[in-house]
Design an enzyme around this catalytic site. Structure first.
Site, PDB file in Angstrom:
ATOM      1  N   HIS A   6       1.014  -1.634   0.081  1.00  0.00           N
ATOM      2  CA  HIS A   6      -0.178  -0.228   0.393  1.00  0.00           C
ATOM      3  C   HIS A   6       0.908   1.225   0.341  1.00  0.00           C
ATOM      4  O   HIS A   6       2.171   1.105  -0.095  1.00  0.00           O
ATOM      5  CB  HIS A   6      -1.205   0.234   1.037  1.00  0.00           C
ATOM      6  CG  HIS A   6      -0.212   0.689   2.649  1.00  0.00           C
ATOM      7  ND1 HIS A   6       0.560   1.502   3.551  1.00  0.00           N
ATOM      8  CD2 HIS A   6       0.064  -0.678   3.734  1.00  0.00           C
ATOM      9  CE1 HIS A   6       0.653   0.994   4.590  1.00  0.00           C
ATOM     10  NE2 HIS A   6       1.216  -0.539   4.443  1.00  0.00           N
ATOM     11  N   CYS A  36       3.470  -4.775   6.914  1.00  0.00           N
ATOM     12  CA  CYS A  36       2.722  -4.453   5.620  1.00  0.00           C
ATOM     13  C   CYS A  36       3.871  -4.286   5.026  1.00  0.00           C
ATOM     14  O   CYS A  36       4.720  -3.336   5.541  1.00  0.00           O
ATOM     15  CB  CYS A  36       2.114  -3.354   5.469  1.00  0.00           C
ATOM     16  SG  CYS A  36       0.189  -4.623   5.689  1.00  0.00           S
TER      17      CYS A  36
END
Length: 215
Positions: free
Chosen positions: A168, A184
């Site tokens: 992301h 992440c």
């Protein structure tokens, strides 16, 4: 107005389910002045994408086409946690390489997944683990400049189930090249927009550490 919104977005970055677990030492003195990292914006909907001043970053983390002789097929993604690099494999032994930020020691995930879905300016919810670590996290945050998932997200699935790990965008540009998140893979917003347009749902994603992506 843009600078005020952008500053607010950066200060809210610690609310991400892939939040920074620890603030790293500033890469440049400008890291102490959040707005100094930005030089404008790129048109997008429903929000413009803030553009980072690349002069404040190590040039090796800039998007570039490189030679790649690994076994992965064109169209697949390879994330090398140790290198802090993401490779989008191309034909003819080439790859588009992007600098990324990754999870701190003990938080990074490795393995083989697929892009289960894609999100444009995604909303965010903390995982149970994140709430356990920090009960003060909000239950939900809508899309926007103050959402730490940034402008785009690729949701990683295994066997049809969400792994809760994403590739992301980020509003902490100084964290690219660092090992500071809660797991992440984060990219500059302009880079995740570029990757998003190139990668379809179903693409294979290999996340490796110490040269291996098999658990």
């Amino acid at each position: 107005m843009f600078r005020r919104l952008l500053l607010g977005a950066v200060l809210s970055a610690s609310l991400s389910a892939c939040q920074t677990a620890q603030q790293p030492a500033p890469v440049q003195a400008a890291a102490t002045d959040d707005a100094a990292w930005y030089i404008g914006s790129m048109p997008d909907k429903p929000f413009d994408v803030p553009l980072v001043d690349r002069r404040l970053m190590d040039a090796k983390y800039a998007k570039q086409t490189v030679n790649y002789d690994g076994p992965e097929k064109p169209g697949s993604i390879v994330v090398d946690i140790d290198e802090r690099m993401l490779y989008l494999i191309q034909p003819d032994k080439k790859a588009i390489r992007y600098g990324v930020g990754v999870g701190k020691q003990g938080f990074s995930w490795k393995g083989v997944a697929s892009v289960g879905r894609k999100g444009v300016w995604p909303s965010w919810r903390p995982t149970k683990t994140m709430k356990g670590i920090n009960p003060d996290l909000p239950e939900h945050r809508e899309a926007g400049l103050d959402n730490p998932l940034g402008a785009r997200a690729l949701y990683l699935h295994q066997n049809g189930a969400d792994t809760l790990f994403r590739i992301h965008g980020t509003n902490e540009p100084w964290s690219i090249g660092e090992q500071v998140s809660s797991g992440c893979v984060r990219m500059l917003n302009e880079d995740i927009v570029d990757l998003y347009e190139r990668v379809p749902v179903g693409a294979t994603v290999y996340v490796k550490r110490n040269g291996r992506y098999r658990v």
